[in-house]
Design a protein around this motif. Structure first.
Motif, short mmCIF file in Angstrom:
data_model
loop_
_atom_site.label_atom_id
_atom_site.label_comp_id
_atom_site.label_asym_id
_atom_site.label_seq_id
_atom_site.Cartn_x
_atom_site.Cartn_y
_atom_site.Cartn_z
N ALA A 311 4.41 2.57 7.06
CA ALA A 311 3.35 0.86 7.92
C ALA A 311 1.94 1.77 8.30
CB ALA A 311 3.26 0.41 8.87
N MET A 312 1.62 2.43 8.55
CA MET A 312 0.17 3.51 8.50
C MET A 312 -0.29 3.94 7.45
SD MET A 312 -0.66 2.49 11.26
CE MET A 312 0.53 0.96 11.18
N GLY A 313 0.70 4.66 6.87
CA GLY A 313 0.39 5.26 5.66
C GLY A 313 0.00 4.41 4.28
N LYS A 314 1.09 3.34 4.11
CA LYS A 314 1.19 2.19 2.78
C LYS A 314 -0.84 1.03 3.92
CE LYS A 314 4.14 -1.21 4.45
NZ LYS A 314 5.56 -1.23 3.88
N SER A 315 -1.01 1.40 4.56
CA SER A 315 -2.05 0.52 5.24
C SER A 315 -3.36 1.75 4.59
CB SER A 315 -2.14 0.56 6.49
OG SER A 315 -1.19 -0.33 7.48
N VAL A 316 -3.52 3.17 4.39
CA VAL A 316 -4.83 3.65 4.24
C VAL A 316 -4.63 3.21 2.34
CG1 VAL A 316 -5.26 5.31 3.58
CG2 VAL A 316 -3.80 5.48 5.70
N VAL A 317 -3.49 3.18 1.72
CA VAL A 317 -3.95 2.76 0.46
C VAL A 317 -4.05 1.55 0.66
CG1 VAL A 317 -2.25 2.93 -1.41
CG2 VAL A 317 -1.67 4.26 -0.25
N PHE A 318 -3.26 0.40 0.71
CA PHE A 318 -4.51 -0.84 0.49
C PHE A 318 -5.71 -0.51 0.66
CE2 PHE A 318 0.26 -2.78 2.53
CZ PHE A 318 0.84 -2.48 1.80
N GLY A 319 -5.99 -0.10 1.88
CA GLY A 319 -7.48 -0.19 2.33
C GLY A 319 -8.45 0.37 1.37
#
Length: 371
Positions: A311-319
């Motif tokens: 979840a944290m990894g794809k949140s970085v991509v989202f940001g």
């Protein structure tokens, strides 16, 4: 009393077809809706014609000449009687009127429209690739000379995009958790599986819904703000001034926002997930009698910690994606307010679509990870 004679048109069929203009063909006359409608009916009844007589015409201005030129289809009639002043006025209108557009066969219009959409998509993809490449070069430049980095802009963006978004994301996440727990309790109670609500809420909120919900809220809140800020700089010509002074747009505008959202987005996603879990915990206690202590004790056993890292990894991509999309549409705003509004709308829609697509890619790529 009006200061003009209403414009009119007389179509004579004998001895030869001829259209004779009468009255004043001026802007004030066309402002009268009744007179304009009557003249429109007379023009339709008379048609384009081959012979036109303007000798009895009272007054003629650019508006009247434009009406005539458009009715003639952008071509001079075969026979035309008029004064030198009227001819000069019509020639001026003909000079500055756009050339007649070729008629496109109706069946080809959807194909042309589809082709334009494909070209726009390719152009958009090319611009995004260029923006990503420039961001990588700017990050390397920052690594080589960190003292010259725009750290003040970075910290300000982290606060505005991250800390300032915590109240709304917590509220929405808390309510979503309550709704999910309530709906699940209605189904789980039928099978006596109330304890499994911890597993369902944990996996769905920590891995999927929490980060995606936070990203959608940030895309609507911060993504639109990024486009509006840079778009206003385009309208006020600040971007041109920066280029004249040798200040790179990517290093001072794009990179601080992308890095700020890359740092803030995982934290906002974690905060939203915790708020959603708190709402689910409260609803589970009220509807099924599952105490918060049991919920907190069973959650680490039901959800693998690797789900949180996904979840944290794809949140970085989202940001990073939200920041780049917002900057892209902001830099492509034209210097007018209409384009600013359209760019802001396109930024939000594109960012939300990107979030959903990236989430789907992560779900497929890491389907066996953390299960």
């Amino acid at each position: 009393m009006p200061s003009y004679t209403p414009p009119s048109l007389v179509c004579e069929r004998t001895p030869s077809p001829c259209a004779r203009l009468q009255g004043d063909w001026v802007a004030a006359a066309f402002a009268d809706r009744g007179a304009a409608r009557r003249l429109a009916r007379q023009l339709r009844a008379c048609g384009a014609g081959d012979a036109w007589d303007l000798a009895q015409l009272g007054r003629l201005d650019h508006i009247g000449a434009q009406v005539l030129w458009q009715h003639w289809g952008g071509r001079w009639p075969e026979r035309l009687e008029l004064s030198d002043a009227q001819r000069a006025l019509l020639e001026r209108v003909a000079q500055f009127s756009p050339a007649e557009q070729p008629q496109v066969h109706a069946p080809s219009r959807p194909i042309d429209h589809l082709g334009m959409l494909v070209l726009q998509a390719l152009r958009y993809g090319r611009d995004m690739v260029e923006l990503v490449g420039q961001l990588l070069l700017d990050v390397l430049r920052l690594v080589r000379a960190p003292a010259r980095g725009p750290w003040r802009d970075f910290s300000g963006h982290v606060y505005r995009m991250g800390a300032a978004a915590l109240p709304i994301t917590a509220l929405v996440g808390f309510l979503i958790g309550i709704v999910l727990a309530y709906l699940m309790s209605l189904q789980l109670r039928q099978f006596g599986a109330e304890a499994f609500i911890v597993n369902i809420l944990g996996i769905s909120l920590i891995r999927e819904l929490g980060p995606m919900l936070a990203a959608i809220l940030v895309a609507g809140r911060s993504g639109s703000a990024i486009t509006a800020q840079i778009g206003v700089m385009r309208v006020t010509e600040e971007l041109d001034a920066m280029r004249v002074m040798g200040i790179a747009h990517g290093f001072r505008l794009v990179m601080p926002r992308a890095l700020a959202l890359a740092v803030a987005m995982p934290l906002v996603a974690l905060w939203t997930t915790l708020a959603a879990l708190a709402g689910g915990m409260l609803a589970a206690d009220l509807t099924m009698g599952i105490s918060p202590a049991y919920f907190a004790q069973a959650l680490p056993l039901a959800v693998n910690a690797s789900n949180l890292w996904v979840a944290m990894g794809k949140s970085v991509v989202f940001g990073v994606g939200i920041a780049l999309i917002g900057c892209h549409w902001g830099l492509n705003v034209k210097p007018n307010t209409q384009s600013l509004g359209e760019g802001t709308t396109a930024s939000v829609v594109s960012a939300i679509t990107m979030v959903i697509l990236v989430d789907a890619v992560f779900a497929v790529a890491f389907r066996n990870f953390g299960v």
